[in-house]
Scaffold this active site. Structure first.
Site, PDB file in Angstrom:
ATOM      1  CG  HIS A 131      40.362  40.982  39.913  1.00  0.00           C
ATOM      2  ND1 HIS A 131      40.824  42.269  40.061  1.00  0.00           N
ATOM      3  CD2 HIS A 131      39.637  40.987  38.761  1.00  0.00           C
ATOM      4  CE1 HIS A 131      40.386  43.016  39.048  1.00  0.00           C
ATOM      5  NE2 HIS A 131      39.672  42.252  38.240  1.00  0.00           N
ATOM      6  CD  GLU A 132      39.299  37.681  36.656  1.00  0.00           C
ATOM      7  OE1 GLU A 132      38.169  37.866  36.128  1.00  0.00           O
ATOM      8  OE2 GLU A 132      40.218  38.510  36.537  1.00  0.00           O
TER       9      GLU A 132
END
Length: 185
Positions: free
Chosen positions: A153-154
């Site tokens: 996600h990051e």
């Protein structure tokens, strides 16, 4: 101290652009920024501090979410097996991933997204990430399940990708092919 006012929201151009590599060794200001990002995550998970400063709880933060187009992320969380992950990373890269997929049955959220976006976000179940840590060490992390999801996600933020870009627009809750939810173990 980073607060929710520092976090850019959907529609900000930094969230849709590819962030730039950080020159190594990193500048002192980049190290300080990573430390502040990590502290924000710790503060956001501390009920008293979060309430006082109106922080939304987060497990990860990428520099583009602060409007800074640099390839830096911070993560701070405990997975479903009580393993703690607390890192400030420079130039993180997914260097390998499994064919098998996973997803959170509750869906994903994001500090830059002030609305709920329903649907499954399929991601590789296992990944290997290389990066430079906050102390300047080259590291290699083998991650699976929830940890793999958080890191992906990051890292997506560094490439201008939002979590909802992965959701099946025709059928958001259709179980992705070759996937098992990671939070039902």
């Amino acid at each position: 101290m980073i607060t929710m006012d520092d976090i850019v929201r959907e529609g900000h151009p930094a969230l849709r652009e590819r962030a730039e590599e950080v020159s190594l060794p990193p500048a002192q200001e980049e190290i300080e920024l990573l430390k502040e990002m990590l502290q924000f995550l710790k503060n956001s998970q501390d009920e008293e501090i979060a309430q006082k400063y109106k922080l939304r709880a987060g497990v990860g933060l990428a520099a583009p979410q602060l409007g800074i187009k640099k390839r830096m992320i911070a993560v701070h969380f405990v997975d479903f097996h009580d393993n703690e992950y607390s890192y400030g990373l420079i130039n993180p890269k997914v260097v390998s991933h499994s064919v098998e997929k996973t997803y959170l049955s509750s869906g994903e959220g994001c500090l830059s997204v002030d609305r709920e976006v329903p649907g499954y976000v399929p991601r590789p179940a296992r990944i290997t990430v290389t990066a430079t840590d906050i102390d300047g060490n080259d590291i290699k992390l083998r991650l699976k399940g929830y940890a793999a999801i958080v890191f992906q996600h990051e890292i997506d933020h560094l490439n201008g990708v939002m979590f909802y870009d992965h959701i099946n627009s025709k059928n958001p809750f259709e179980a992705p092919e070759n996937a098992n939810p990671c939070d039902v173990e």
